[in-house]
Write an enzyme that holds these catalytic residues in place. Structure first.
Site, mmCIF file in Angstrom:
data_model
loop_
_atom_site.group_PDB
_atom_site.id
_atom_site.type_symbol
_atom_site.label_atom_id
_atom_site.label_comp_id
_atom_site.label_asym_id
_atom_site.label_seq_id
_atom_site.Cartn_x
_atom_site.Cartn_y
_atom_site.Cartn_z
ATOM 1 N N ASP A 1 15.822 42.099 24.422
ATOM 2 C CA ASP A 1 15.633 43.459 23.899
ATOM 3 C C ASP A 1 14.151 43.743 23.643
ATOM 4 O OD1 ASP A 1 15.715 45.901 22.659
ATOM 5 O OD2 ASP A 1 17.181 45.328 21.133
ATOM 6 N N SER B 1 13.227 46.303 20.728
ATOM 7 C CA SER B 1 13.225 45.766 19.366
ATOM 8 C C SER B 1 12.025 44.867 19.113
ATOM 9 C CB SER B 1 14.526 44.992 19.102
ATOM 10 O OG SER B 1 15.627 45.878 19.062
ATOM 11 N N GLN C 1 20.314 40.615 22.912
ATOM 12 C CA GLN C 1 19.272 40.596 21.889
ATOM 13 C C GLN C 1 18.043 39.800 22.309
ATOM 14 O OE1 GLN C 1 21.132 39.262 18.275
ATOM 15 N NE2 GLN C 1 21.981 41.277 17.807
ATOM 16 N N ARG D 1 22.519 47.578 24.225
ATOM 17 C CA ARG D 1 22.205 46.943 22.939
ATOM 18 C C ARG D 1 23.431 46.169 22.462
ATOM 19 N NH1 ARG D 1 18.177 50.024 19.115
ATOM 20 N NH2 ARG D 1 17.389 47.908 19.110
ATOM 21 N N TYR E 1 21.699 53.959 17.019
ATOM 22 C CA TYR E 1 20.720 55.022 16.872
ATOM 23 C C TYR E 1 21.321 56.178 16.088
ATOM 24 C CZ TYR E 1 17.848 52.847 20.529
ATOM 25 O OH TYR E 1 17.085 51.991 21.259
#
Length: 369
Positions: free
Chosen positions: A132, A135, A129, A124, A228
Site C-alpha cells: 500500500d 499509506s 497492506q 485496500r 475513506y
C-alpha cells in the site's frame, strides 16, 4: 531468459524518492532478475551508486539504457509520454502512474500495449497492506506537514515553565484522520502540543484517542467505503462549517489532510473561517496537491491572510526521501513478487490484487504464462 528490470532517475520536479533501493535491488537479483539502474538513481534519497553495484545492479548511463529493453519498469512518478514511447512493446510498468490524469500518457501506454499497474488503484485489503504505497507515503507526508506547522508557528508547541512565566501549549487541530492525519497527530503530541483530531468518520475516534489526541465531535458523520469518507451533503456541510468555524477561533495550528479518492480535496476550511482565526495562527494544507482543504490554499505557496499563515506544501513525502523510499521500494517489491514466477513474468488475473490494479481495467481471466 531472466527478467530485466529497469529503473531510471525520477524526472518530476521535487521528486527525490526511488522505486528500488539497494535493499530491494538485492532481493530482486536474488529472485533471478537482472536490475539495470541509471547512474545517480538514488542520489536524491542518499543511496550511492556503489550500494546498488554491491546489491548486484548493472549501472547504465541513461534512462534509455535502463528502460528500453526492460521487461519490467519500476518507478515512483509516471514517466513522461516520450519516455513511455521508447519502452519495448508489452513492457510492464509499476508505480504511482495516474494514467487518467494525462491523456498523452494514457495514449502512450495503450499504443505500446504496456501492462500498467498504477499502485494507487491497489485494493485496500489486509493482504495488500504490504504493498500500500498510499499509506506508506501518507505517513511521511503527515509527519513532515506537522514539522512545517511547528516551524511556521510563532509559538512553542509544548508547555514551558520558565523564569519569565509559564507558556501554554499550542492548541493543534488535525483535520482528517487517515494515515497522514494520524501521523500528524502523533507528531504533534510528541512535540508537546495539545492535540485534537477531526474526521467525519466516527470510527476514527478510538484511533485519535489512542495517540493521545482528543476527538473533535461536530455532530456530522460521513462514513464511506474502503476506509475513506464519502462526500458530504450540502446540509451536512453547512452544519459542519458552522461548528468548525466557531471552534477554529480557539485553535493555534491546523493541519488539513482530508481526501476523497479520485476527486478534488473537499473544501473544509472556508475563507470566513480563516478570517475568524486568531492572528498568528497557522494552517498547513497537506491536501494542496489535489486542490486543498482550505479555500485560501495555493499549492506550493505560503500566503498570509489577516495575520493567518496558510501553507500548501507539495511533495511532502519526498522531503523524507530516504525513509519514504525504503517504505515505497518495499511496497513495490512486494507487488512485483506477484508478477515473478520461476524467474519469468506471469499474470494471474484471478488474483484480485492484479485484476483490480491493472490499467486499463480488464475482465477476469485465467492465469496467463
Amino acid at each position: 531468459m531472466a527478467v530485466i528490470i529497469g529503473v531510471a532517475r525520477e524526472t518530476a520536479a521535487g521528486e527525490c524518492r526511488v522505486a528500488v533501493t539497494p535493499e530491494t535491488c538485492r532481493k530482486l537479483v536474488a529472485a533471478g532478475a537482472i536490475v539495470r539502474a541509471e547512474r545517480g538513481l538514488g542520489r536524491g534519497a542518499h543511496f550511492p551508486d556503489l550500494a546498488y553495484v554491491d546489491a548486484g545492479a548493472q549501472l547504465v548511463d541513461s534512462a534509455d539504457d535502463a528502460l528500453a529493453a526492460a521487461d519490467l519498469v519500476l518507478c515512483v512518478q509516471p514517466p513522461p509520454a516520450d519516455v513511455i514511447a521508447r519502452l519495448q512493446h508489452g513492457a510492464v510498468l509499476v508505480g504511482m502512474l495516474q494514467p487518467q490524469a494525462d491523456p498523452a500518457r494514457a495514449a502512450a501506454l495503450e499504443a505500446l500495449g504496456v501492462v500498467a499497474f498504477p499502485l494507487e488503484r491497489l485494493p485496500r485489503t489486509t493482504r495488500a497492506q504490504a504493498m500500500d504505497v498510499l499509506s506508506s507515503q501518507a505517513g511521511m507526508a503527515g509527519y513532515k506537514a506537522m514539522l512545517i506547522a511547528a516551524q511556521l508557528a510563532p509559538r512553542f508547541f509544548p508547555m514551558l515553565t520558565t523564569a519569565a512565566g509559564t507558556i501554554r501549549p499550542s492548541k493543534v487541530l488535525v483535520v482528517g484522520a487517515g494515515v497522514a492525519g494520524l501521523q500528524a497527530i502523533a507528531t504533534a503530541k510528541r512535540l508537546g502540543a495539545q492535540v485534537e483530531g477531526f474526521d467525519v468518520r466516527p470510527e476514527t475516534r478510538e484511533q485519535i484517542e489512542s495517540l493521545g489526541g482528543k476527538f473533535l465531535d461536530l455532530g456530522v458523520s460521513a462514513v464511506g467505503e474502503g476506509g475513506y469518507a464519502r462526500a458530504l451533503t450540502d446540509e451536512e456541510r453547512v452544519e459542519q462549517q458552522r461548528r468548525l468555524g466557531e471552534h477554529l477561533k480557539t485553535v493555534d495550528v491546523v493541519v488539513c489532510t482530508a481526501a476523497v479518492p479520485g476527486r478534488p480535496a473537499p473544501k473544509i476550511v472556508s475563507a470566513a473561517m480563516v478570517t475568524g482565526m486568531k492572528p498568528g495562527s497557522v494552517i498547513v494544507d497537506l491536501a494542496a496537491e489535489t486542490g486543498g482543504n482550505c479555500e485560501f490554499t495555493r499549492p506550493g505557496d505560503t500566503i498570509e491572510h489577516d495575520g493567518v499563515l496558510v501553507a500548501g506544501p507539495l511533495d511532502l513525502a519526498s522531503l523524507g526521501a530516504l525513509h519514504a523510499s525504503e517504505m515505497y521500494a518495499r511496497n513495490v517489491f512486494n507487488f512485483a513478487n506477484l508478477l515473478l514466477r520461476d524467474g519469468a513474468l506471469a499474470f494471474d488475473w484471478d488474483d484480485e490484487l492484479l485484476a483490480k490494479t491493472v490499467w486499463p481495467p480488464r475482465p477476469s481471466a485465467s492465469p496467463e504464462q
